[in-house]
Scaffold this active site. Structure first.
Site, PDB file in Angstrom:
ATOM      1  N   GLY A 136     -25.636  12.218 -12.170  1.00  0.00           N
ATOM      2  CA  GLY A 136     -25.037  10.910 -12.458  1.00  0.00           C
ATOM      3  C   GLY A 136     -25.575   9.772 -11.617  1.00  0.00           C
ATOM      4  N   TYR A 163     -14.089   6.978 -13.538  1.00  0.00           N
ATOM      5  CA  TYR A 163     -13.821   5.883 -12.583  1.00  0.00           C
ATOM      6  C   TYR A 163     -14.355   4.556 -13.125  1.00  0.00           C
ATOM      7  CZ  TYR A 163     -14.688   2.811  -8.578  1.00  0.00           C
ATOM      8  OH  TYR A 163     -14.764   1.724  -7.747  1.00  0.00           O
ATOM      9  N   THR A 198     -20.766  -0.413 -10.848  1.00  0.00           N
ATOM     10  CA  THR A 198     -20.832   0.748 -11.738  1.00  0.00           C
ATOM     11  C   THR A 198     -20.604   0.356 -13.197  1.00  0.00           C
ATOM     12  OG1 THR A 198     -20.149   3.053 -11.931  1.00  0.00           O
ATOM     13  CG2 THR A 198     -18.402   1.487 -11.566  1.00  0.00           C
ATOM     14  N   PHE A 250      -6.837  -4.528  -4.476  1.00  0.00           N
ATOM     15  CA  PHE A 250      -7.770  -3.467  -4.058  1.00  0.00           C
ATOM     16  C   PHE A 250      -7.261  -2.074  -4.412  1.00  0.00           C
ATOM     17  CE2 PHE A 250      -8.536  -6.843  -0.896  1.00  0.00           C
ATOM     18  CZ  PHE A 250      -9.901  -6.977  -1.006  1.00  0.00           C
ATOM     19  N   ASP A 265       0.855  -1.192   0.000  1.00  0.00           N
ATOM     20  CA  ASP A 265       0.000   0.000   0.000  1.00  0.00           C
ATOM     21  C   ASP A 265       0.888   1.237   0.000  1.00  0.00           C
ATOM     22  OD1 ASP A 265      -2.086   1.991   0.800  1.00  0.00           O
ATOM     23  OD2 ASP A 265      -3.263   0.211   1.266  1.00  0.00           O
ATOM     24  N   SER A 314     -16.704  -3.189  -9.798  1.00  0.00           N
ATOM     25  CA  SER A 314     -17.815  -2.451  -9.184  1.00  0.00           C
ATOM     26  C   SER A 314     -19.071  -2.629 -10.022  1.00  0.00           C
ATOM     27  CB  SER A 314     -17.425  -0.970  -9.138  1.00  0.00           C
ATOM     28  OG  SER A 314     -18.565  -0.169  -8.908  1.00  0.00           O
ATOM     29  N   LYS A 336     -12.497   0.846 -14.385  1.00  0.00           N
ATOM     30  CA  LYS A 336     -12.850  -0.517 -13.956  1.00  0.00           C
ATOM     31  C   LYS A 336     -13.152  -1.394 -15.167  1.00  0.00           C
ATOM     32  CE  LYS A 336     -12.465  -0.072  -9.505  1.00  0.00           C
ATOM     33  NZ  LYS A 336     -11.378  -0.764  -8.801  1.00  0.00           N
ATOM     34  N   ARG A 396     -28.295  14.211  -7.126  1.00  0.00           N
ATOM     35  CA  ARG A 396     -26.868  14.349  -7.455  1.00  0.00           C
ATOM     36  C   ARG A 396     -26.682  13.900  -8.916  1.00  0.00           C
ATOM     37  NH1 ARG A 396     -22.691  10.985  -3.687  1.00  0.00           N
ATOM     38  NH2 ARG A 396     -23.793   9.229  -4.620  1.00  0.00           N
ATOM     39  N   ASN A 402     -18.080  11.082   0.389  1.00  0.00           N
ATOM     40  CA  ASN A 402     -18.932  11.056  -0.800  1.00  0.00           C
ATOM     41  C   ASN A 402     -20.084  10.078  -0.612  1.00  0.00           C
ATOM     42  OD1 ASN A 402     -17.185  12.633  -2.562  1.00  0.00           O
ATOM     43  ND2 ASN A 402     -15.771  10.925  -2.355  1.00  0.00           N
TER      44      ASN A 402
HETATM   45  P1  NAD Z   1      -9.747   2.540   0.008  1.00  0.00           P
HETATM   46  O1  NAD Z   1      -9.377   3.849  -0.604  1.00  0.00           O
HETATM   47  O2  NAD Z   1     -10.110   2.496   1.439  1.00  0.00           O
HETATM   48  O3  NAD Z   1      -8.577   1.486  -0.237  1.00  0.00           O
HETATM   49  C1  NAD Z   1      -7.707   1.554  -1.358  1.00  0.00           C
HETATM   50  C2  NAD Z   1      -6.293   1.382  -0.848  1.00  0.00           C
HETATM   51  O4  NAD Z   1      -5.388   1.422  -1.953  1.00  0.00           O
HETATM   52  C3  NAD Z   1      -5.858   2.486   0.119  1.00  0.00           C
HETATM   53  O5  NAD Z   1      -5.234   1.897   1.233  1.00  0.00           O
HETATM   54  C4  NAD Z   1      -4.861   3.323  -0.702  1.00  0.00           C
HETATM   55  O6  NAD Z   1      -3.888   3.932   0.109  1.00  0.00           O
HETATM   56  C5  NAD Z   1      -4.297   2.264  -1.619  1.00  0.00           C
HETATM   57  N1  NAD Z   1      -3.756   2.780  -2.898  1.00  0.00           N
HETATM   58  C6  NAD Z   1      -4.346   3.656  -3.754  1.00  0.00           C
HETATM   59  N2  NAD Z   1      -3.554   3.858  -4.826  1.00  0.00           N
HETATM   60  C7  NAD Z   1      -2.449   3.087  -4.636  1.00  0.00           C
HETATM   61  C8  NAD Z   1      -1.280   2.866  -5.398  1.00  0.00           C
HETATM   62  N3  NAD Z   1      -1.061   3.491  -6.570  1.00  0.00           N
HETATM   63  N4  NAD Z   1      -0.343   2.008  -4.926  1.00  0.00           N
HETATM   64  C9  NAD Z   1      -0.526   1.383  -3.740  1.00  0.00           C
HETATM   65  N5  NAD Z   1      -1.621   1.558  -2.974  1.00  0.00           N
HETATM   66  C10 NAD Z   1      -2.566   2.406  -3.422  1.00  0.00           C
HETATM   67  O7  NAD Z   1     -10.925   1.930  -0.904  1.00  0.00           O
HETATM   68  P2  NAD Z   1     -11.876   0.679  -0.637  1.00  0.00           P
HETATM   69  O8  NAD Z   1     -13.246   1.187  -0.380  1.00  0.00           O
HETATM   70  O9  NAD Z   1     -11.253  -0.261   0.311  1.00  0.00           O
HETATM   71  O10 NAD Z   1     -11.893   0.077  -2.110  1.00  0.00           O
HETATM   72  C11 NAD Z   1     -11.000  -0.949  -2.507  1.00  0.00           C
HETATM   73  C12 NAD Z   1     -11.216  -1.262  -3.976  1.00  0.00           C
HETATM   74  O11 NAD Z   1     -12.585  -1.650  -4.170  1.00  0.00           O
HETATM   75  C13 NAD Z   1     -10.967  -0.095  -4.927  1.00  0.00           C
HETATM   76  O12 NAD Z   1     -10.320  -0.588  -6.083  1.00  0.00           O
HETATM   77  C14 NAD Z   1     -12.358   0.404  -5.262  1.00  0.00           C
HETATM   78  O13 NAD Z   1     -12.411   0.991  -6.548  1.00  0.00           O
HETATM   79  C15 NAD Z   1     -13.161  -0.891  -5.219  1.00  0.00           C
HETATM   80  N6  NAD Z   1     -14.586  -0.665  -4.938  1.00  0.00           N
HETATM   81  C16 NAD Z   1     -14.944   0.017  -3.799  1.00  0.00           C
HETATM   82  C17 NAD Z   1     -16.292   0.279  -3.558  1.00  0.00           C
HETATM   83  C18 NAD Z   1     -16.702   1.062  -2.330  1.00  0.00           C
HETATM   84  O14 NAD Z   1     -17.840   1.582  -2.321  1.00  0.00           O
HETATM   85  N7  NAD Z   1     -15.888   1.168  -1.295  1.00  0.00           N
HETATM   86  C19 NAD Z   1     -17.283  -0.168  -4.447  1.00  0.00           C
HETATM   87  C20 NAD Z   1     -16.885  -0.877  -5.580  1.00  0.00           C
HETATM   88  C21 NAD Z   1     -15.522  -1.122  -5.809  1.00  0.00           C
HETATM   89  N1  UFG Z   2     -26.643   9.736  -0.942  1.00  0.00           N
HETATM   90  C1  UFG Z   2     -27.272  10.802  -0.319  1.00  0.00           C
HETATM   91  N2  UFG Z   2     -26.516  11.688   0.396  1.00  0.00           N
HETATM   92  C2  UFG Z   2     -25.168  11.557   0.516  1.00  0.00           C
HETATM   93  C3  UFG Z   2     -24.537  10.458  -0.119  1.00  0.00           C
HETATM   94  C4  UFG Z   2     -25.300   9.579  -0.846  1.00  0.00           C
HETATM   95  O1  UFG Z   2     -28.495  10.956  -0.423  1.00  0.00           O
HETATM   96  O2  UFG Z   2     -24.534  12.403   1.177  1.00  0.00           O
HETATM   97  C5  UFG Z   2     -27.471   8.764  -1.679  1.00  0.00           C
HETATM   98  C6  UFG Z   2     -27.130   8.674  -3.156  1.00  0.00           C
HETATM   99  O3  UFG Z   2     -27.853   9.620  -3.903  1.00  0.00           O
HETATM  100  C7  UFG Z   2     -27.519   7.224  -3.464  1.00  0.00           C
HETATM  101  C8  UFG Z   2     -27.226   6.488  -2.148  1.00  0.00           C
HETATM  102  O4  UFG Z   2     -27.214   7.491  -1.144  1.00  0.00           O
HETATM  103  O5  UFG Z   2     -28.900   7.138  -3.710  1.00  0.00           O
HETATM  104  C9  UFG Z   2     -25.883   5.777  -2.154  1.00  0.00           C
HETATM  105  O6  UFG Z   2     -24.870   6.696  -2.529  1.00  0.00           O
HETATM  106  P1  UFG Z   2     -23.314   6.355  -2.364  1.00  0.00           P
HETATM  107  O7  UFG Z   2     -22.555   7.569  -2.790  1.00  0.00           O
HETATM  108  O8  UFG Z   2     -23.044   5.819  -1.004  1.00  0.00           O
HETATM  109  O9  UFG Z   2     -23.089   5.140  -3.374  1.00  0.00           O
HETATM  110  P2  UFG Z   2     -23.298   5.035  -4.949  1.00  0.00           P
HETATM  111  O10 UFG Z   2     -24.264   3.922  -5.187  1.00  0.00           O
HETATM  112  O11 UFG Z   2     -23.593   6.353  -5.544  1.00  0.00           O
HETATM  113  O12 UFG Z   2     -21.837   4.626  -5.442  1.00  0.00           O
HETATM  114  C10 UFG Z   2     -21.141   3.526  -4.862  1.00  0.00           C
HETATM  115  C11 UFG Z   2     -19.637   3.759  -4.959  1.00  0.00           C
HETATM  116  C12 UFG Z   2     -19.200   3.764  -6.390  1.00  0.00           C
HETATM  117  C13 UFG Z   2     -19.657   2.528  -7.068  1.00  0.00           C
HETATM  118  C14 UFG Z   2     -21.151   2.322  -6.902  1.00  0.00           C
HETATM  119  C15 UFG Z   2     -21.562   0.988  -7.463  1.00  0.00           C
HETATM  120  O13 UFG Z   2     -19.288   4.991  -4.368  1.00  0.00           O
HETATM  121  O14 UFG Z   2     -17.794   3.786  -6.443  1.00  0.00           O
HETATM  122  O15 UFG Z   2     -21.493   2.350  -5.515  1.00  0.00           O
HETATM  123  O16 UFG Z   2     -20.881  -0.039  -6.828  1.00  0.00           O
HETATM  124  F1  UFG Z   2     -19.366   2.623  -8.386  1.00  0.00           F
END
Ligand code: NAD
Ligand code: UFG
Length: 336
Positions: free
Chosen positions: A292, A148, A126, A80, A31, A124, A152, A290, A197
């Site tokens: 998108g 983003y 997404t 990850f 990391d 994801s 993916k 919001r 976010n």
């Molecule tokens: P996170 O940001 O908590 O974890 C990502 C980790 O990767 C962090 O520790 C960061 O420091 C490290 N990192 C980033 N860039 C790096 C690099 N260039 N080299 C080495 N380390 C690096 O995110 P998370 O929520 O644990 O998500 C993990 C993965 O799952 C991500 O790829 C994210 O896109 C994917 N994902 C997350 C969600 C979500 O809602 N959390 C949903 C779908 C997919």
């Molecule tokens: N929402 C609010 N207020 C906020 C934040 C979110 O009303 O402050 C709402 C959004 O409009 C949505 C729901 O809560 O209806 C969930 O929103 P999130 O931002 O928590 O999650 P998303 O589904 O928008 O996106 C997440 C990840 C993306 C991923 C996607 C699909 O952030 O990276 O799920 O896996 F692509």
């Protein structure tokens, strides 16, 4: 047999390290701490009672990755590491292509040169884009809607091409829905930098008094109460899904699998469950949608159950209970 876990100090990575170690696997975290805190690594050790090797490095650094893969005799990689904020990806697209796409490319090249062919990738929901039908099945058409999501999808395509070129590879592409919750110990959890976010961390910061109120983005969707509906999955269930996928890698292939619960929950339902489980008020106001955001999506989970023998077990109440336990014990995240 050691498993390299890139991004292992992050939210999902840290919980996955715990599950892998508990199942008896050796792991090494890789990391750069761009979006995480080294304290998370100490907490993983506290939960598991095992020292966790951790290398500070960047996935774009192929020679360093090769050295680490060899030094630790790695047999597989769970990937990850990457940037994940949809809005930021529209402002800084090149940073996202560089970190996510170029980083994954360097990692795969390092693996290939070390003869390591087992790979689990964090994708994801997404990648499905606007739903043509729900629940999303794994063969739903793919269409990314922001930089983003495009990173993916590009990485997924790269993985499919890689397997087509060399059937030695065993690749699981895991498409996460909305991960929330925390380890039941309250020692590790989600610790976003700046203004969150995502919904659950925002709710949590309102409940702990760090923010005044939640803005609910849109109350006029065609959903049961007008607010957006998502498939929230407990991060420990998600982590266990990776463990099941690791066993599945015994068979070569390149397979995309949804990790969700199959249940949609509205924003108001999440707020209600959180208030109930935390005994805290979460003041909110309904504001415009919001840009998108999709009204509603959730997973078809049959394929995960069939291929991995895995399904999510924890419900929304447990997700809220464990989120609150983590947040109330660590109101400023890892920097208490
Ligand atoms: P996170 O940001 O908590 O974890 C990502 C980790 O990767 C962090 O520790 C960061 O420091 C490290 N990192 C980033 N860039 C790096 C690099 N260039 N080299 C080495 N380390 C690096 O995110 P998370 O929520 O644990 O998500 C993990 C993965 O799952 C991500 O790829 C994210 O896109 C994917 N994902 C997350 C969600 C979500 O809602 N959390 C949903 C779908 C997919
Ligand atoms: N929402 C609010 N207020 C906020 C934040 C979110 O009303 O402050 C709402 C959004 O409009 C949505 C729901 O809560 O209806 C969930 O929103 P999130 O931002 O928590 O999650 P998303 O589904 O928008 O996106 C997440 C990840 C993306 C991923 C996607 C699909 O952030 O990276 O799920 O896996 F692509």
């Amino acid at each position: 047999m050691t498993v390299l876990i890139t991004g292992g100090a992050g939210f999902i990575g840290s919980h996955t390290c715990v599950e892998f170690i508990a199942a008896g696997h050796d792991v090494v975290i890789y990391d750069n701490f761009e979006n995480s805190n080294p304290i998370a690594v100490e907490r993983i050790a506290a939960i598991t009672g095992k020292t966790v090797p951790c290398v500070t490095g960047d996935i774009r650094d192929q020679p360093h990755l090769e050295a680490v893969l060899q030094d630790y005799n790695c047999q597989a990689v769970v990937h990850f590491a990457g940037l994940k904020a949809v809005g930021e990806s529209a402002v800084k697209p090149l940073a996202y292509y560089e970190n996510n796409v170029q980083g994954s490319l360097a990692l795969l090249k390092a693996m290939q040169s070390c003869g390591i062919y087992k790979f689990i990738f964090s994708s994801s929901a997404t990648v499905y884009g606007t739903p043509e039908f729900l629940p999303y099945t794994e063969d739903h058409p793919l269409q990314a809607m922001n930089p983003y999501g495009r990173t993916k999808l590009m990485i997924e395509d790269m993985l499919r091409d890689l397997y087509a070129s060399d059937p030695k590879w065993s690749i699981a592409i895991l498409r996460y829905f909305n991960p929330v919750g925390a380890h039941e110990s309250g020692l590790i959890g989600e610790d976003p930098q700046g203004i969150p976010n995502n919904l659950m961390p925002f709710i949590t910061q309102v409940a702990t008094g760090r923010r005044e109120k939640l803005s609910i983005f849109g109350g006029d969707y065609e959903t049961r109460d007008g607010t957006g509906v998502r498939d929230y999955i407990h991060v420990v269930d998600l982590a266990q899904g990776h463990l099941a996928a690791y066993d599945f890698l015994k068979i070569p292939g390149c397979t995309a699998i949804n990790l969700g619960t199959g249940q949609g929950q509205s924003v108001l339902e999440v707020v209600g469950a959180f208030e109930h489980m935390s005994n805290q008020k979460v003041p909110y106001e309904i504001v415009p949608r919001r840009a998108g955001d999709l009204p509603e999506f959730y997973a078809q989970t049959d394929f995960a159950q069939k291929t991995l023998g895995w399904r999510a077990k924890k419900d929304l109440r447990e997700m809220c209970k464990d989120t609150w336990n983590w947040a109330s014990k660590n109101p400023q995240g890892y920097e208490n």
